[in-house]
Design a protein around this motif. Structure first.
Motif, PDB file in Angstrom:
ATOM      1  N   ALA A 223      38.832  29.940  59.113  1.00 14.06           N
ATOM      2  CA  ALA A 223      40.123  30.618  59.291  1.00 14.06           C
ATOM      3  C   ALA A 223      41.219  29.907  58.506  1.00 14.06           C
ATOM      4  O   ALA A 223      42.057  30.546  57.836  1.00 14.06           O
ATOM      5  N   ILE A 224      41.255  28.575  58.616  1.00 13.20           N
ATOM      6  CA  ILE A 224      42.255  27.811  57.870  1.00 13.20           C
ATOM      7  C   ILE A 224      42.077  28.021  56.373  1.00 13.20           C
ATOM      8  O   ILE A 224      43.036  28.210  55.614  1.00 13.20           O
ATOM      9  N   GLY A 225      40.899  27.969  55.953  1.00 13.72           N
ATOM     10  CA  GLY A 225      40.649  28.154  54.530  1.00 13.72           C
ATOM     11  C   GLY A 225      41.032  29.529  54.045  1.00 13.72           C
ATOM     12  O   GLY A 225      41.509  29.696  52.900  1.00 13.72           O
ATOM     13  N   GLU A 226      40.862  30.522  54.892  1.00  9.68           N
ATOM     14  CA  GLU A 226      41.213  31.888  54.486  1.00  9.68           C
ATOM     15  C   GLU A 226      42.724  32.017  54.287  1.00  9.68           C
ATOM     16  O   GLU A 226      43.188  32.628  53.317  1.00  9.68           O
ATOM     17  N   ALA A 227      43.538  31.398  55.212  1.00 13.69           N
ATOM     18  CA  ALA A 227      45.002  31.463  55.074  1.00 13.69           C
ATOM     19  C   ALA A 227      45.458  30.742  53.817  1.00 13.69           C
ATOM     20  O   ALA A 227      46.329  31.243  53.069  1.00 13.69           O
ATOM     21  N   ASN A 228      44.931  29.589  53.582  1.00 17.35           N
ATOM     22  CA  ASN A 228      45.296  28.861  52.371  1.00 17.35           C
ATOM     23  C   ASN A 228      44.908  29.630  51.122  1.00 17.35           C
ATOM     24  O   ASN A 228      45.607  29.618  50.097  1.00 17.35           O
ATOM     25  N   ALA A 229      43.829  30.330  51.187  1.00 21.57           N
ATOM     26  CA  ALA A 229      43.379  31.101  50.032  1.00 21.57           C
ATOM     27  C   ALA A 229      44.324  32.259  49.726  1.00 21.57           C
ATOM     28  O   ALA A 229      44.612  32.553  48.556  1.00 21.57           O
ATOM     29  N   VAL A 230      44.887  32.894  50.785  1.00 20.34           N
ATOM     30  CA  VAL A 230      45.821  34.013  50.562  1.00 20.34           C
ATOM     31  C   VAL A 230      47.103  33.520  49.905  1.00 20.34           C
ATOM     32  O   VAL A 230      47.651  34.135  48.981  1.00 20.34           O
ATOM     33  N   GLN A 231      47.611  32.374  50.400  1.00 16.52           N
ATOM     34  CA  GLN A 231      48.832  31.800  49.821  1.00 16.52           C
ATOM     35  C   GLN A 231      48.621  31.443  48.350  1.00 16.52           C
ATOM     36  O   GLN A 231      49.437  31.776  47.481  1.00 16.52           O
ATOM     37  N   ASP A 232      47.526  30.782  48.082  1.00 16.83           N
ATOM     38  CA  ASP A 232      47.242  30.421  46.687  1.00 16.83           C
ATOM     39  C   ASP A 232      47.069  31.657  45.813  1.00 16.83           C
ATOM     40  O   ASP A 232      47.463  31.670  44.635  1.00 16.83           O
ATOM     41  N   GLU A 233      46.570  32.696  46.403  1.00 16.71           N
ATOM     42  CA  GLU A 233      46.344  33.930  45.617  1.00 16.71           C
ATOM     43  C   GLU A 233      47.664  34.527  45.148  1.00 16.71           C
ATOM     44  O   GLU A 233      47.811  34.899  43.978  1.00 16.71           O
ATOM     45  N   ARG A 234      48.674  34.615  46.067  1.00 18.41           N
ATOM     46  CA  ARG A 234      49.969  35.232  45.685  1.00 18.41           C
ATOM     47  C   ARG A 234      50.680  34.400  44.624  1.00 18.41           C
ATOM     48  O   ARG A 234      51.224  34.948  43.660  1.00 18.41           O
ATOM     49  N   THR A 235      50.668  33.089  44.824  1.00 14.17           N
ATOM     50  CA  THR A 235      51.360  32.224  43.862  1.00 14.17           C
ATOM     51  C   THR A 235      50.722  32.324  42.491  1.00 14.17           C
ATOM     52  O   THR A 235      51.391  32.457  41.450  1.00 14.17           O
ATOM     53  N   GLN A 236      49.454  32.255  42.460  1.00 14.56           N
ATOM     54  CA  GLN A 236      48.746  32.261  41.192  1.00 14.56           C
ATOM     55  C   GLN A 236      48.818  33.623  40.508  1.00 14.56           C
ATOM     56  O   GLN A 236      48.843  33.709  39.274  1.00 14.56           O
ATOM     57  N   VAL A 237      48.915  34.713  41.279  1.00 16.25           N
ATOM     58  CA  VAL A 237      49.034  36.068  40.683  1.00 16.25           C
ATOM     59  C   VAL A 237      50.355  36.217  39.959  1.00 16.25           C
ATOM     60  O   VAL A 237      50.438  36.741  38.838  1.00 16.25           O
ATOM     61  N   ALA A 238      51.480  35.734  40.609  1.00 18.76           N
ATOM     62  CA  ALA A 238      52.798  35.840  39.970  1.00 18.76           C
ATOM     63  C   ALA A 238      52.851  35.024  38.689  1.00 18.76           C
ATOM     64  O   ALA A 238      53.360  35.474  37.641  1.00 18.76           O
ATOM     65  N   SER A 239      52.334  33.824  38.748  1.00 16.00           N
ATOM     66  CA  SER A 239      52.336  32.985  37.565  1.00 16.00           C
ATOM     67  C   SER A 239      51.480  33.596  36.466  1.00 16.00           C
ATOM     68  O   SER A 239      51.829  33.572  35.280  1.00 16.00           O
ATOM     69  N   ALA A 240      50.392  34.182  36.863  1.00 21.28           N
ATOM     70  CA  ALA A 240      49.505  34.802  35.876  1.00 21.28           C
ATOM     71  C   ALA A 240      50.151  36.001  35.223  1.00 21.28           C
ATOM     72  O   ALA A 240      49.976  36.248  34.017  1.00 21.28           O
ATOM     73  N   ASN A 241      50.968  36.775  35.971  1.00 20.60           N
ATOM     74  CA  ASN A 241      51.625  37.946  35.384  1.00 20.60           C
ATOM     75  C   ASN A 241      52.630  37.527  34.318  1.00 20.60           C
ATOM     76  O   ASN A 241      52.741  38.154  33.247  1.00 20.60           O
ATOM     77  N   ALA A 242      53.409  36.439  34.630  1.00 21.93           N
ATOM     78  CA  ALA A 242      54.394  35.971  33.657  1.00 21.93           C
ATOM     79  C   ALA A 242      53.707  35.488  32.377  1.00 21.93           C
ATOM     80  O   ALA A 242      54.114  35.810  31.248  1.00 21.93           O
ATOM     81  N   LYS A 243      52.713  34.764  32.561  1.00 22.64           N
ATOM     82  CA  LYS A 243      51.998  34.277  31.380  1.00 22.64           C
ATOM     83  C   LYS A 243      51.328  35.422  30.628  1.00 22.64           C
ATOM     84  O   LYS A 243      51.217  35.381  29.396  1.00 22.64           O
ATOM     85  N   ALA A 244      50.935  36.442  31.328  1.00 21.48           N
ATOM     86  CA  ALA A 244      50.288  37.577  30.671  1.00 21.48           C
ATOM     87  C   ALA A 244      51.268  38.315  29.774  1.00 21.48           C
ATOM     88  O   ALA A 244      50.932  38.718  28.655  1.00 21.48           O
ATOM     89  N   THR A 245      52.502  38.493  30.241  1.00 23.09           N
ATOM     90  CA  THR A 245      53.506  39.195  29.422  1.00 23.09           C
ATOM     91  C   THR A 245      53.797  38.401  28.154  1.00 23.09           C
ATOM     92  O   THR A 245      53.873  38.956  27.045  1.00 23.09           O
ATOM     93  N   GLU A 246      54.003  37.083  28.329  1.00 23.39           N
ATOM     94  CA  GLU A 246      54.243  36.251  27.157  1.00 23.39           C
ATOM     95  C   GLU A 246      53.060  36.281  26.208  1.00 23.39           C
ATOM     96  O   GLU A 246      53.214  36.355  24.968  1.00 23.39           O
ATOM     97  N   GLY A 247      51.908  36.278  26.748  1.00 20.42           N
ATOM     98  CA  GLY A 247      50.728  36.310  25.908  1.00 20.42           C
ATOM     99  C   GLY A 247      50.577  37.617  25.151  1.00 20.42           C
ATOM    100  O   GLY A 247      50.135  37.637  24.011  1.00 20.42           O
ATOM    101  N   GLU A 248      50.991  38.712  25.790  1.00 22.27           N
ATOM    102  CA  GLU A 248      50.884  40.012  25.106  1.00 22.27           C
ATOM    103  C   GLU A 248      51.795  40.058  23.890  1.00 22.27           C
ATOM    104  O   GLU A 248      51.400  40.560  22.823  1.00 22.27           O
ATOM    105  N   ASN A 249      53.025  39.540  24.031  1.00 23.88           N
ATOM    106  CA  ASN A 249      53.958  39.543  22.894  1.00 23.88           C
ATOM    107  C   ASN A 249      53.419  38.695  21.735  1.00 23.88           C
ATOM    108  O   ASN A 249      53.478  39.108  20.564  1.00 23.88           O
ATOM    109  N   LEU A 250      52.992  37.523  22.050  1.00 24.04           N
ATOM    110  CA  LEU A 250      52.427  36.669  20.996  1.00 24.04           C
ATOM    111  C   LEU A 250      51.207  37.320  20.346  1.00 24.04           C
ATOM    112  O   LEU A 250      50.986  37.207  19.141  1.00 24.04           O
ATOM    113  N   ALA A 251      50.462  38.015  21.120  1.00 30.91           N
ATOM    114  CA  ALA A 251      49.263  38.657  20.583  1.00 30.91           C
ATOM    115  C   ALA A 251      49.620  39.765  19.604  1.00 30.91           C
ATOM    116  O   ALA A 251      48.958  39.952  18.581  1.00 30.91           O
ATOM    117  N   LYS A 252      50.730  40.522  19.910  1.00 33.82           N
ATOM    118  CA  LYS A 252      51.124  41.599  18.993  1.00 33.82           C
ATOM    119  C   LYS A 252      51.538  41.025  17.644  1.00 33.82           C
ATOM    120  O   LYS A 252      51.218  41.587  16.587  1.00 33.82           O
TER     121      LYS A 252
END
Length: 470
Positions: A223-252
């Motif tokens: 149970a503890i591990g599941e809660a920690n996993a959800v928190q890490d998931e949201r943080t890492q998703v937001a960071s990944a989206n920002a990096k994805a946008t920057e990466g798309e521009n550089l790629a073009k």
């Protein structure tokens, strides 16, 4: 009366002696061959009797040996494994708790040098049943000692130690009688008090409680591990989206630069390709002409080789065939001549050997005759003549025996001289034609023995009446 002696037997006696000696040697050889014994791999050859100082027997495994007649004999020990069921009941353990140990032991006669000697001394001549009973008594005693030296917990939990103790204890005792332990198989061990069963239940309860505790702890951690996993998931998703946008521009930007370079390289590659095609076309024509030229040269060479093969090769084959036939005929003649020469040589050698043996035996016989005559050659000659005397007498008798006279007519008037008639003179004259023995001995340069001369002839001065009386 004529006396005939079997002198012919003396001439063939040496051959009978040689034949008997050969037969005796052959019998001895067959006996020695039959006494050579081979030991198969599943047995032990035990030789007993006179086998050496301080040894009661000699053991051989996987080999062979010669068994001396009379002073030695042999038997085999079978190495086939023996399975013995040993059900130990009411054996006291170290805690004075009686246990039952059902087991099965597999034993066999050992092939170790020292242990084989023990087997030869203690198991030779015993059957399978006697060996099983002896081994069972030893196993029962040692198994009770092992059980008495261990706790129930050790016997039940540490089976490896239990089996090791049994093997060490039993095998050391089995070696004393020439046996070895091959395998031990212990089945379920039980006791009358139910102690082993209680130990099993206690161990089962401990295992169940430990398993339940482990499950609860794992659920909490999950149970503890599941809660920690959800928190890490949201943080890492937001960071990944920002990096994805920057990466798309550089790629073009990279794609645009890459397209420009691609078009430049495509143009250069097309120019190089057109020039290379023309150069390759010219080289292809040049290689085609060169290939045709080489093909014509090869065809001419093939035609020449074909003509040579049609004319020269058959001639060479005929030549080789003639040479081979000539060599074969010469070899046949050489072998035939060699065989005839070998046959003549072997025949001459055999005749010479036979003549040598005959002369050798005659010389040995003459030597023995001379020794028997006291090393006097004259006496030895007399012995030989005495041996042949019946034949000489027979020859003298045969000189007139076979004369065929159908009729004899004698005319006489009854007058006689010296008391002899014409008829007696005729008969005595006929017998006188036979050479007397004295003359034969004189021709040989020897003197006839006195015992063969008979009585001396009386002188003419003796009165006629005394001669008539004699």
């Amino acid at each position: 009366m004529t006396l005939l002696l079997p002198f012919q037997i003396e001439s063939v006696a040496p051959f009978f002696t040689i034949g008997f000696a050969v037969l005796f040697v052959f019998i001895i050889l067959i006996t020695f061959i039959r006494r050579y014994k081979r030991c198969p791999s599943d047995r032990i050859l035990v030789i007993y009797g006179r086998v050496g100082t301080g040894n009661s027997a000699k053991c051989i495994h996987g080999g062979a040996a010669f068994i001396w007649p009379v002073i030695q004999d042999y038997e085999f020990l079978d190495l086939t494994p023996i399975s013995i069921e040993v059900n130990l009941i009411n054996a006291l353990s170290k805690q004075n708790i009686r246990v039952n140990v059902p087991s099965r032991f597999t034993i066999g006669i050992s092939t170790e040098p020292g242990v084989m000697q023990n087997a030869a001394e203690r198991l030779l001549g015993q059957g399978l049943k006697e060996i099983q009973e002896l081994a069972m008594e030893i196993i029962f005693g040692q198994l009770r000692l092992v059980v008495a030296s261990m706790d129930i917990e050790e016997i039940n939990s540490d089976r490896d130690k239990f089996l090791s103790n049994i093997s060490n204890s039993v095998e050391s005792e089995l070696k004393k009688v020439g046996l070895k332990l091959i395998n031990v198989n212990i089945t379920d061990i039980v006791d009358e008090s139910g102690y082993i069963e209680a130990l099993g239940k206690e161990a089962a309860a401990h295992a169940i409680n430990a398993a339940r505790k482990s499950v609860a702890e794992k659920n909490r951690d999950g149970a503890i591990g599941e809660a920690n996993a959800v928190q890490d998931e949201r943080t890492q998703v937001a960071s990944a989206n920002a990096k994805a946008t920057e990466g798309e521009n550089l790629a073009k930007i990279e794609v645009a630069n890459s397209n420009s370079k691609r078009r430049q390289r495509e143009a250069e590659a097309e120019r190089v390709a057109i020039a290379s095609e023309k150069v390759q076309s010219a080289k292809a024509l040049e290689e085609s002409y060169a290939a045709e030229k080489d093909a014509e040269i090869v065809r001419a060479e093939r035609e020449r080789s074909s003509q040579l093969a049609d004319v020269i090769v058959p001639a060479e084959i005929d030549k080789k065939k003639v040479e081979i036939d000539a060599e074969a005929e010469a070899e046949r003649i050489r072998r035939q001549a060699k065989g005839e020469a070998d046959a003549i040589l072997y025949k001459a050698q055999a005749e010479a050997q036979g003549l040598f043996e005959i002369l050798t035996k005659q010389a040995e016989g003459f030597d023995r005759i001379v020794k028997a005559a006291g090393n006097d050659s004259k006496d030895a000659v007399l012995l030989l003549i005495a041996d042949k005397l019946p034949d000489l007498v027979k020859i003298q008798a045969d000189a007139i025996k076979n004369i065929k006279i159908d009729k004899i007519t004698v005319w006489e008037n009854g007058n006689s001289k010296d008391g002899k008639t014409a008829t007696s003179n005729f008969i005595s004259g006929m017998y006188g034609a036979v050479p007397p023995l004295q003359e034969m001995f004189n021709m040989a340069g020897m003197q006839l023995p006195d015992y063969l001369k008979g009585k001396q002839v009386e002188s003419d001065d003796e009165p006629k009446e005394e001669q008539d009386e004699k």
